[in-house]
Design a protein around this motif. Sequence first.
Motif, mmCIF file in Angstrom:
data_model
loop_
_atom_site.group_PDB
_atom_site.id
_atom_site.type_symbol
_atom_site.label_atom_id
_atom_site.label_comp_id
_atom_site.label_asym_id
_atom_site.label_seq_id
_atom_site.Cartn_x
_atom_site.Cartn_y
_atom_site.Cartn_z
ATOM 1 N N UNK A 243 0.831 -1.206 0.000
ATOM 2 C CA UNK A 243 0.000 0.000 0.000
ATOM 3 C C UNK A 243 0.864 1.253 0.000
ATOM 4 N N UNK A 244 1.913 1.260 0.786
ATOM 5 C CA UNK A 244 2.795 2.441 0.851
ATOM 6 C C UNK A 244 3.497 2.676 -0.488
ATOM 7 N N UNK A 245 3.829 1.592 -1.195
ATOM 8 C CA UNK A 245 4.407 1.770 -2.528
ATOM 9 C C UNK A 245 3.431 2.502 -3.438
ATOM 10 N N UNK A 246 2.168 2.105 -3.409
ATOM 11 C CA UNK A 246 1.186 2.738 -4.288
ATOM 12 C C UNK A 246 0.790 4.134 -3.816
ATOM 13 N N UNK A 247 1.153 4.486 -2.615
ATOM 14 C CA UNK A 247 0.982 5.868 -2.158
ATOM 15 C C UNK A 247 2.169 6.751 -2.554
ATOM 16 N N UNK A 297 -10.956 7.613 -2.630
ATOM 17 C CA UNK A 297 -10.250 6.445 -2.129
ATOM 18 C C UNK A 297 -9.916 5.523 -3.294
ATOM 19 N N UNK A 298 -8.861 4.737 -3.108
ATOM 20 C CA UNK A 298 -8.373 3.805 -4.125
ATOM 21 C C UNK A 298 -8.183 2.458 -3.427
ATOM 22 N N UNK A 299 -8.770 1.401 -3.972
ATOM 23 C CA UNK A 299 -8.624 0.144 -3.261
ATOM 24 C C UNK A 299 -9.033 -1.060 -4.064
ATOM 25 N N UNK A 300 -9.090 -2.203 -3.356
ATOM 26 C CA UNK A 300 -9.556 -3.455 -3.949
ATOM 27 C C UNK A 300 -9.929 -4.403 -2.830
ATOM 28 N N UNK A 311 -8.059 -3.856 0.902
ATOM 29 C CA UNK A 311 -6.964 -2.874 0.871
ATOM 30 C C UNK A 311 -7.522 -1.565 0.362
ATOM 31 N N UNK A 312 -7.279 -0.491 1.099
ATOM 32 C CA UNK A 312 -7.753 0.819 0.684
ATOM 33 C C UNK A 312 -6.694 1.868 1.006
ATOM 34 N N UNK A 313 -6.437 2.762 0.029
ATOM 35 C CA UNK A 313 -5.512 3.869 0.248
ATOM 36 C C UNK A 313 -6.216 5.181 -0.069
ATOM 37 N N UNK A 314 -5.727 6.248 0.551
ATOM 38 C CA UNK A 314 -6.229 7.599 0.292
ATOM 39 C C UNK A 314 -5.012 8.458 -0.044
ATOM 40 N N UNK A 315 -4.686 8.567 -1.338
ATOM 41 C CA UNK A 315 -3.439 9.240 -1.729
ATOM 42 C C UNK A 315 -3.314 10.660 -1.209
ATOM 43 N N UNK A 319 -2.612 7.808 3.425
ATOM 44 C CA UNK A 319 -3.265 6.918 4.387
ATOM 45 C C UNK A 319 -3.555 5.578 3.724
ATOM 46 N N UNK A 320 -3.473 4.503 4.506
ATOM 47 C CA UNK A 320 -3.812 3.179 4.008
ATOM 48 C C UNK A 320 -4.346 2.319 5.137
ATOM 49 N N UNK A 321 -5.229 1.378 4.788
ATOM 50 C CA UNK A 321 -5.712 0.395 5.752
ATOM 51 C C UNK A 321 -5.836 -0.953 5.047
ATOM 52 N N UNK A 322 -5.435 -2.002 5.754
ATOM 53 C CA UNK A 322 -5.516 -3.379 5.265
ATOM 54 C C UNK A 322 -6.268 -4.196 6.310
ATOM 55 N N UNK A 323 -7.209 -5.025 5.855
ATOM 56 C CA UNK A 323 -7.923 -5.918 6.765
ATOM 57 C C UNK A 323 -7.976 -7.308 6.151
ATOM 58 N N UNK A 324 -7.587 -8.311 6.935
ATOM 59 C CA UNK A 324 -7.588 -9.711 6.507
ATOM 60 C C UNK A 324 -8.375 -10.518 7.534
ATOM 61 N N UNK A 325 -9.264 -11.394 7.054
ATOM 62 C CA UNK A 325 -10.106 -12.161 7.972
ATOM 63 C C UNK A 325 -10.328 -13.569 7.434
ATOM 64 N N UNK A 326 -10.603 -14.508 8.328
ATOM 65 C CA UNK A 326 -10.720 -15.902 7.902
ATOM 66 C C UNK A 326 -12.065 -16.515 8.271
ATOM 67 N N UNK A 327 -13.146 -15.850 7.848
ATOM 68 C CA UNK A 327 -14.493 -16.405 8.002
ATOM 69 C C UNK A 327 -15.356 -15.947 6.843
#
Length: 464
Positions: A243-247, A297-300, A311-315, A319-327
């Motif tokens: 995410x930081x690379x794409x910012x 916002x820019x994400x996927x 994954x979402x970034x706000x150029x 700012x960036x936030x990543x969330x991973x979940x297993x359900x």
Amino acid sequence: MAQETQQTLSEFVEAAAGKFGVPGVAVGVWAGGRELYACHGVTNVDSPLPVDQATLYTLGSVTKPFTATALMRLVADGRVELDAPVRRYVPELVLRDERAAAEITVLQLLNHTAGLDWRMSVDTGEGDDALAAYVAEMSGTEQIAPPGIRASYSQIGFNLAGRILEKVTGLTYEQAVASLVLEPLGLSHTTFSTADTLTGRFAVGHNLTADGTLVTARRWKDSRANNPGGGGASCVADMLRWARFHLGDGRAQDGTRVLPAELLRRMREQTVALRGSSLCDAFGISWFLRDVDGVRTVGHGGSANGQFAELLIVPERDFAVVALSNAGPDSGLAFNQSVVEWALEHHLGVAHRDPDPLPYDAARAGEAAGSYENEVMTLTIADAGTGLTIECAIKPEIRAAADTELPPDLPPADLGLLPGDADGYIVTNGGLKGQCGYFTRDESGAITGADLAGRLFSRVTVAA
């Protein structure tokens, strides 16, 4: 203050994981020039290990920006042109529509305007020829629209883009992405290999049974030919570095130039608008572009069997936030969405609000009710007399033919029609809560299709 921010994130993540019943989650935030992490729960309810920053999750469609970025490196080197026909690089491409096969461009694959359907229900094995065999299977693929006419989210298109990488570099898709993207950026915990994953700590997906029991998902990732569109695996630390690379300006954290800044920015620019969808307002080059409370916002997002990634970034705010979940979707998807919304509001003061549906209208409800389908799934929209419901399911023949476990279908959910756009709608509860779409009409005004999550479902029957 820094400690308070870290503690606040950890407390929110723990509470949200408990609220939604997710066994194990990993969250990363880049804000104010600092990385913040919060990991909670376990990798697997049957063989539990604590989730940490290096735990691998399947990314699903969050893989697509990796594929697109690798192709942009070839664009920077003059080896690929975005506006060139795909057949320049994959001359063996055959579709039922010969004109479409000749006209589809590289960019149309990357912004979902090639007119290709969502998925193909084929498995071409795990060998190095998997993508080549997949492209050969495309000879039976129908066009849902002429190239360049409309956007419709397509896994098929991105898998074909992965074949371009193979043909131009002479490497397998996985080797090409590793050499062009993963290695230069130091993403050492990002992989496409199940064998590599098994040597470290990894999260297992979980789904709910009919009686509400949470069980482990036995299929960990999709077939190899689907790697370009959804076969990556990564951890929260690597994803925040990504995410930081794409910012940034196209350089890795060690200063190595990976992509020209102008091409990195071009990936975040609108190429085509997307009507009436909560997926996004527009597609860039692979990225979902969306305005939230006046902020771009820019994400996927991505889904696998009992796993979800966001994954979402706000150029403009770095700012960036990543969330991973297993359900499964009633749990993991809802958790990820709550994390993204909380992080935007907590760190940036940006609040997302779903549109309010109209009161029930019997005439409009009766017009919309019916069955819709694409290659793999069906939508059933039913009129209960007091409101509409929507059910999204994998086709029975696809389940019967599958030799591996597929995710369970979601139960029917309530659907409301939206004001302003007479053909817009929103799902108001269940695993798809907040998803918006719209109905397509022909020249006579009859409804011929329904878009959901950026995917077109063609109408099959009208409700009796």
